[in-house]
Every structure is written in C-alpha cells, then in structure tokens.
Design an enzyme around this catalytic site. Sequence first.
Site, PDB file in Angstrom:
ATOM      1  N   SER A  80      10.552 -40.004   9.739  1.00 31.30           N
ATOM      2  CA  SER A  80      10.661 -38.807  10.567  1.00 31.30           C
ATOM      3  C   SER A  80       9.310 -38.458  11.152  1.00 31.30           C
ATOM      4  O   SER A  80       8.273 -38.727  10.565  1.00 31.30           O
ATOM      5  CB  SER A  80      11.216 -37.641   9.752  1.00 31.30           C
ATOM      6  N   LYS A  81       9.409 -37.854  12.338  1.00 32.55           N
ATOM      7  CA  LYS A  81       8.210 -37.479  13.095  1.00 32.55           C
ATOM      8  C   LYS A  81       7.284 -36.609  12.267  1.00 32.55           C
ATOM      9  O   LYS A  81       6.078 -36.720  12.364  1.00 32.55           O
ATOM     10  CB  LYS A  81       8.654 -36.680  14.323  1.00 32.55           C
ATOM     11  N   ARG A  82       7.869 -35.730  11.463  1.00 27.63           N
ATOM     12  CA  ARG A  82       7.050 -34.780  10.716  1.00 27.63           C
ATOM     13  C   ARG A  82       6.299 -35.465   9.588  1.00 27.63           C
ATOM     14  O   ARG A  82       5.165 -35.165   9.306  1.00 27.63           O
ATOM     15  CB  ARG A  82       7.918 -33.660  10.138  1.00 27.63           C
TER      16      ARG A  82
END
Length: 472
Positions: free
Chosen positions: A239-241
């Site tokens: 995930s991007k986060r």
Amino acid sequence: MTSWGPDVRVRFAPSPTGEFHVGSARSVLYNWAVALRNHGALVLRIEDTDAARNHPQWIDGIISAMAWLGIDGSQYEGPFLQSDNLAKHTEAAQRLYRQGRAYYCGCTREDLIARTGDQYRGYDGYCRDRGLGPGPGRALRFRTPDEGSTVVDDLVRGRTVFENASIEDFVLARADGSVLFLLANVVDDMDERITHVIRAEEHLPNAPKQQLLWEALGHEPPAWAHLSILVNEKRQKLSKRRDKLALESYRDEGYLAEAVRNYLMLLGWGPRTGGEIMPFAEMVAQFRIEDVSPSPAFFDLAKMRAFNGEYIRALPTDEFMKACEPWLAPDRAPWPADRFDPGVFAALAPLAQTRVALLADIVPMVDFAFLPEPVHDEASWAKAMREPAAEILAEVAAAYAEVRWQADELRTRLEAVANSFGLSLGKAQAPVRVAVTGRTVGLPLFESLQVLGREETLRRIESARERVTGLA
Ligand code: GLU
C-alpha cells in the site's frame, strides 16, 4: 481455447491517477513478454476519463517509467487516450439500449436504501421492466441475464462460474450520459482488437460483467488473466501508505532497470528451466502466462537489492562508471564540484563496483577522496579512536612518511605497527580508516590510501591524532 501467435494483441491500460507502481510495472512487463513471445502487439491505452482524478503529468510518468523498463514507443501501439473514444462508448451504450440489453433507471441511492434497508447489496431490478426512456436523473443499466451462468476462464486462476442471477444490473452510463469504466474499457478493448486481457487481480470481479458486455455487443470475449496482488514481508497487500511503491523512487536510489525488470518478472513466475538472474530475452522465450501463480507474490526488497548488486557487478567497469554519473554530478554530489577528479574516481570505481548494491552507495564510498575533510561521524569516531589510537596514528604517520606509496607496502607497514601493539590488523587499521575516510567501513583501505596520496593521507592522520590527543 486461447490461441497464441502473431494475432495476439495485449494491452496495458493504466489510469493516470498517481505514481507508477511496481505492481503496474509487473503487469506491463507480463503483457510485453506475451506480446514479444508471440510476435503479437502491445497496446498502451491511457484510461483518462475520470477527469477529477487524472493528471496529465502522470501520463508522462507512465511513458517514462515504461521507457526506463525498456518499453519505449517502438514497442507498443499508442498511447491511445480513452477520452478520445467517448463517442464510441456512447454509441455502444445506445446500441445495448436499442437491443433491449440495457434500460433506464430512475432510482436514486436513497430509493434503493429505502427499499433494501441500509445495507445496499446491489441493484434490486426495480426499473427493469418499467420501460423508462432516457431523461434527467436516469442512469442506463445493463440487463444481466436472469438465468444461466457466465464462465470466466482465467489463464492464471482457472475457471470460475458466476451465476448470472447473482450479477446485478450494473450501471453502464450515468444520468449525464457519461459511460462508466466497465463498458468504456470493453469498447476500447474491442476497438483495439485486444485478444488477451492481462491485468491486476482487483479487476477479477469485473470480468464476468465485462464478458457479458462482450457477448451482448456481438464479440468473442478475450482471454482473461488476473495477476495476483503483491504483498510485503508481513504478507500485507502493498500500500501507498506503508510501502515504497513508485518505480521512480527505485530508479532514483540507483537500481538498474535491467535488475528491476528481472526481479519483477519473477513476482509470481519462474522459468521452467529454473534459474533467476537471466537476460530478459531468455525470460521472454520461456514466459507463459499460464505458468504465473495466482497466489500473492512477495515483493522482497532485500532480494531485489541483491539482484541489483549482481547486475552492477556484471557491468563492464566503464558502464558502471557511466551509471554512477548522476550521483557524482555537481547538483547531487556532496563535494565541491572543482574537487572531483575523474582520474581518482576511475581508480576507485573498480574497488567500489564489487561492493555497492545500489548506485547511490557509491557516494559514501568515494566521498573521502573529494571532500576537503572526511565526513565526521561521532559514533564511528568514538569507536575507532579508543586507546591506543593516538599512538597508532603517530606510528603509522612515521612509517608512512618514507614508504614507497603502494598499497602492499602500506599494508606491510601497518601490519608491523599492529604487531608492535599486539593488535590484529583490523583493530590497528580502524583509527587510520576513520582518520582518512571518516567511516568504519568502506573500500579496501590500502588501495584507498594509495589513490588519495601520501600528502593528504598524512595530513588527515596528523589532524586526527591532534584531535584525539586534545591538541586540536
Ligand atoms: N484502468 C484500469 C486500472 O488502472 C485498468 C483496467 C484494465 O486493465 O482492464 O486499474
């Protein structure tokens, strides 16, 4: 049955809504490999119809990321913009309506919730047979068959049977006439004569709906292949986060495109002949989408890094030096531009080449040669300059004052000093290394000293000795 050969047409259809991720990189590589292996075609289609989320800068990002991977404009048809095909999307929607395969629906979300309770579980078919024509607030829905089933024969996942009764009457076009992803994507694929849709697993639920659309529009559906998700070391979906996903960030850290490409090809696939590090052409020759695993693939950064180190070591030295150039450039390097000496770098490069995993690692390895003073790191200093560091530095300075300035001689002299203190060579050379390079690890010390030269070496040893003894 899927047919393979020069008629194969695959596509990569990213939405330009953000940075180009490693998962997209794997998808486009697999599509490209299928096109190359079959002497077919790869199409690049930019799905840019979501105006609120799209940004032209991301289109450039897609094209340049692909080019970095070796997929330049000569390798694909396009880029085609989905937004250039709006008339055809609308025409297809209208055709489905005229044929009775789609109907207008005036239900609002609130209506649906009022009828089905607050748990909306899909459209209930309220307007199916009301015979509504187009009008304000009316969306166009696909009339999914009441009976039978839709069989999605996925090349990666095998056959999945979907009961048509369980597929809701999904929306094809909004009340304003704009056609939604499911249909636009199918119309473009038809238009581009796509034979194999190879894309991310998240689109698997769309496949039965889209297959129904292909059939309703009178076409043989494509072969499907849905690629597994990528997970991190904790088995969480990337995930991007949490994870670093942008391909660009890897390029900027000094990954070589060939290494990344090789590594990404192996995320869920392996050549039948075994082996991992191999030329791309060899992978292409063996690549079969049917051999790709449906299980989540572990994006193993440590492994990709190790691949990169292998690729760096395999470069001819002059290519390695060339690949390092961006990190040595005046706008990026930490030393004053006029102190950079290409001859010195050429002498250090072969020593560094076997030791770096990322091109960016080159800087801390060679900076001692170009900075006016070595970097100063308190922790390294404290560790290396313990007793009897001052005496060792004094002895080494004396021994180095006259010695023939050659790595082997420098080593022999330092060994003698180590012996006289009853220390191992490693222990005795630590203060010298930190005095001269500022670091506790780095290139082979004696070769580094040879390149740096007697005068500068002695100056740094003396200055460190003075600091240790409190004179400075
Ligand atoms: N534009 C879609 C996406 O980026 C791709 C759809 C597809 O490959 O069919 O997820």
